[in-house]
Enzyme design. Sequence first.
Site, PDB file in Angstrom:
ATOM      1  N   GLU A  42      -0.150 -31.687  24.329  1.00 14.29           N
ATOM      2  CA  GLU A  42      -0.933 -31.153  23.077  1.00 14.29           C
ATOM      3  C   GLU A  42      -0.227 -30.942  22.101  1.00 14.29           C
ATOM      4  O   GLU A  42       0.549 -30.556  22.259  1.00 14.29           O
ATOM      5  CB  GLU A  42      -1.059 -30.207  24.161  1.00 14.29           C
ATOM      6  CG  GLU A  42      -2.808 -29.496  23.367  1.00 14.29           C
ATOM      7  CD  GLU A  42      -3.679 -30.762  24.439  1.00 14.29           C
ATOM      8  OE1 GLU A  42      -4.588 -31.468  23.565  1.00 14.29           O
ATOM      9  OE2 GLU A  42      -4.420 -30.386  25.505  1.00 14.29           O
ATOM     10  N   HIS A  43      -1.089 -31.327  21.060  1.00 13.63           N
ATOM     11  CA  HIS A  43      -0.264 -31.638  19.589  1.00 13.63           C
ATOM     12  C   HIS A  43       1.315 -32.666  19.336  1.00 13.63           C
ATOM     13  O   HIS A  43       1.318 -32.151  18.898  1.00 13.63           O
ATOM     14  CB  HIS A  43      -0.121 -29.815  18.907  1.00 13.63           C
ATOM     15  CG  HIS A  43      -1.141 -29.412  19.145  1.00 13.63           C
ATOM     16  ND1 HIS A  43      -2.161 -28.922  18.202  1.00 13.63           N
ATOM     17  CD2 HIS A  43      -2.201 -28.239  19.990  1.00 13.63           C
ATOM     18  CE1 HIS A  43      -2.969 -28.023  18.391  1.00 13.63           C
ATOM     19  NE2 HIS A  43      -3.135 -27.947  19.381  1.00 13.63           N
ATOM     20  N   SER A  57     -32.780 -39.234  19.739  1.00 11.32           N
ATOM     21  CA  SER A  57     -31.716 -38.065  20.941  1.00 11.32           C
ATOM     22  C   SER A  57     -32.459 -37.139  21.663  1.00 11.32           C
ATOM     23  O   SER A  57     -33.233 -36.429  21.162  1.00 11.32           O
ATOM     24  CB  SER A  57     -30.316 -37.474  19.091  1.00 11.32           C
ATOM     25  OG  SER A  57     -30.130 -35.931  20.563  1.00 11.32           O
ATOM     26  N   GLY A  89     -14.644 -29.177  23.321  1.00  8.25           N
ATOM     27  CA  GLY A  89     -13.044 -30.171  23.613  1.00  8.25           C
ATOM     28  C   GLY A  89     -13.041 -31.271  24.483  1.00  8.25           C
ATOM     29  O   GLY A  89     -12.496 -31.221  24.852  1.00  8.25           O
ATOM     30  N   SER A 112     -17.753 -34.887  23.148  1.00 11.46           N
ATOM     31  CA  SER A 112     -18.722 -35.812  23.206  1.00 11.46           C
ATOM     32  C   SER A 112     -18.801 -36.502  22.026  1.00 11.46           C
ATOM     33  O   SER A 112     -19.253 -37.671  22.119  1.00 11.46           O
ATOM     34  CB  SER A 112     -19.664 -34.425  23.188  1.00 11.46           C
ATOM     35  OG  SER A 112     -20.115 -33.505  22.683  1.00 11.46           O
ATOM     36  N   SER A 113     -18.447 -36.220  20.893  1.00 12.71           N
ATOM     37  CA  SER A 113     -18.596 -36.853  19.747  1.00 12.71           C
ATOM     38  C   SER A 113     -18.126 -38.535  20.404  1.00 12.71           C
ATOM     39  O   SER A 113     -18.636 -39.259  20.102  1.00 12.71           O
ATOM     40  CB  SER A 113     -17.666 -36.359  18.334  1.00 12.71           C
ATOM     41  OG  SER A 113     -16.461 -36.522  19.003  1.00 12.71           O
ATOM     42  N   GLU A 135     -15.144 -42.244  13.253  1.00 13.98           N
ATOM     43  CA  GLU A 135     -15.484 -41.208  12.672  1.00 13.98           C
ATOM     44  C   GLU A 135     -14.265 -40.602  11.618  1.00 13.98           C
ATOM     45  O   GLU A 135     -14.828 -39.235  10.494  1.00 13.98           O
ATOM     46  CB  GLU A 135     -14.584 -40.071  14.023  1.00 13.98           C
ATOM     47  CG  GLU A 135     -14.624 -39.074  13.513  1.00 13.98           C
ATOM     48  CD  GLU A 135     -14.715 -37.821  15.675  1.00 13.98           C
ATOM     49  OE1 GLU A 135     -14.892 -37.123  15.770  1.00 13.98           O
ATOM     50  OE2 GLU A 135     -14.865 -38.881  16.408  1.00 13.98           O
ATOM     51  N   ASP A 142      -9.328 -39.574  22.238  1.00 16.51           N
ATOM     52  CA  ASP A 142      -9.889 -39.457  23.231  1.00 16.51           C
ATOM     53  C   ASP A 142     -11.494 -40.643  22.453  1.00 16.51           C
ATOM     54  O   ASP A 142     -11.835 -40.809  24.030  1.00 16.51           O
ATOM     55  CB  ASP A 142     -11.328 -38.364  21.988  1.00 16.51           C
ATOM     56  CG  ASP A 142     -11.209 -37.165  22.111  1.00 16.51           C
ATOM     57  OD1 ASP A 142      -9.951 -36.411  22.272  1.00 16.51           O
ATOM     58  OD2 ASP A 142     -10.593 -36.405  20.945  1.00 16.51           O
ATOM     59  N   TYR A 188      -4.337 -25.616  12.291  1.00 16.89           N
ATOM     60  CA  TYR A 188      -3.922 -26.728  12.846  1.00 16.89           C
ATOM     61  C   TYR A 188      -3.448 -27.370  11.437  1.00 16.89           C
ATOM     62  O   TYR A 188      -1.862 -28.302  11.237  1.00 16.89           O
ATOM     63  CB  TYR A 188      -4.969 -27.781  12.758  1.00 16.89           C
ATOM     64  CG  TYR A 188      -4.702 -29.473  13.523  1.00 16.89           C
ATOM     65  CD1 TYR A 188      -4.749 -29.910  14.183  1.00 16.89           C
ATOM     66  CD2 TYR A 188      -5.042 -30.100  12.405  1.00 16.89           C
ATOM     67  CE1 TYR A 188      -4.549 -31.171  14.392  1.00 16.89           C
ATOM     68  CE2 TYR A 188      -4.537 -31.507  12.063  1.00 16.89           C
ATOM     69  CZ  TYR A 188      -4.480 -32.041  12.770  1.00 16.89           C
ATOM     70  OH  TYR A 188      -4.561 -33.404  13.883  1.00 16.89           O
TER      71      TYR A 188
END
Length: 394
Positions: free
Chosen positions: A35-36, A69, A125, A128-129, A161, A173, A223
């Site tokens: 993570e990060h 959708s 988190g 889904s995108s 994106e 992702d 962030y």
Amino acid sequence: MNKKELWDKFDSTFRDFDLENGAYAAPGRVNLIGEHTDYNDGFVMPMAIEKEITMLAQLRPDKKIKFYSLDYDQLVEYDLNNLEYDQENVWANYLLGVVDEIQKLGKKLQGFNLMFTGNVPQGSGLSSSAALEVVTAMTICDLHKIKIDGVEMALLAQRAENNFVGVQCGIMDQYISRLGKKDHALLIDCRSNDYQLVPFKNDDYQIVICNSKVERGLVDSEYNQRRNECNQAVEFFAKKENEKITALRDVELKTVEKYKEEIPENVYKRAHHVVSENDRVLASQKALESDEMHKFGELMYASHKSLSEDYEVSCKELDILVEIAAEENITGARMTGAGFGGCTVNLVKKDRTEQFLKIIKEKYKKETGIDAEVYISNPAAGARKIYVEPQPDY
């Protein structure tokens, strides 16, 4: 809604042009560890989850594109020759961005109808995108007979994106949604974008994801601050040690410790997390390949401690979820994602799963007043075509 019902809905929504059609799916993901580390040129190890977005599609004989959708119950229409950001229907931009990137490759597209639905929880988190971008890319390319390999498709979805939606996400992702494989995690090198499948087939364990239901409100400002502190650390170590250090990926833990007293405490802590987290990801790969699940679980707990204390991106609710898991002797647990809310990921023995679900919901509700959502998953398959055309037996 089963597949036959989906096709019935598709047929009632769109005119049947008797042209190429198909159905496709792409999964969400959970990051098991790492993570990060991504924006520090490090390593991450996500897995695809058994929640996905399903898309039905059909070519049209014109230049119109229509998206429906099911989850929003919204139908939108655009012109392939005039793609612009949709301020009103923000969800549609994830699809439009993919269309735009395919056209930038010089590919000639004709009109098409898309309908999609999904069970990847939004805002949790679980990405889904990215699943929506990847399934859209696979759908359009397959219908138009455009040949593009898995890595290229993941990178295209990321560009969609970055460029159209305007979110500067990393590659993790889209990579796992496109390249994931059943019974495997995916180790990604965020510097080279190289990847390798890591076996995760242990019949005694499964992954349990606990959604804290805390919205990640502080993520953007915090962030940016963390990235700035990481950059400060890189500049410091490059001056002290080696000008070739361009990211925390290039720094060893002993170097971080060597200069502990010379750098600001926050900068030291951020560097300590990133460098030690990279080590944990690589150690986790070895643990999974050797089927040492208890070792992997220990690394997950260590990751959470580092994220909470060194990187300071956890929150009270995430810490409570991990503490409950530890109290119940769950094999591994950690926060997953950017932090300040979202989910924890837990490595749970299958014969204890039902009991754990009951206890963690009860204890979390008692301590926070919040009803946690819990999802169970094994490592799932990546994006795929699920059937070619509607059949009566679906």
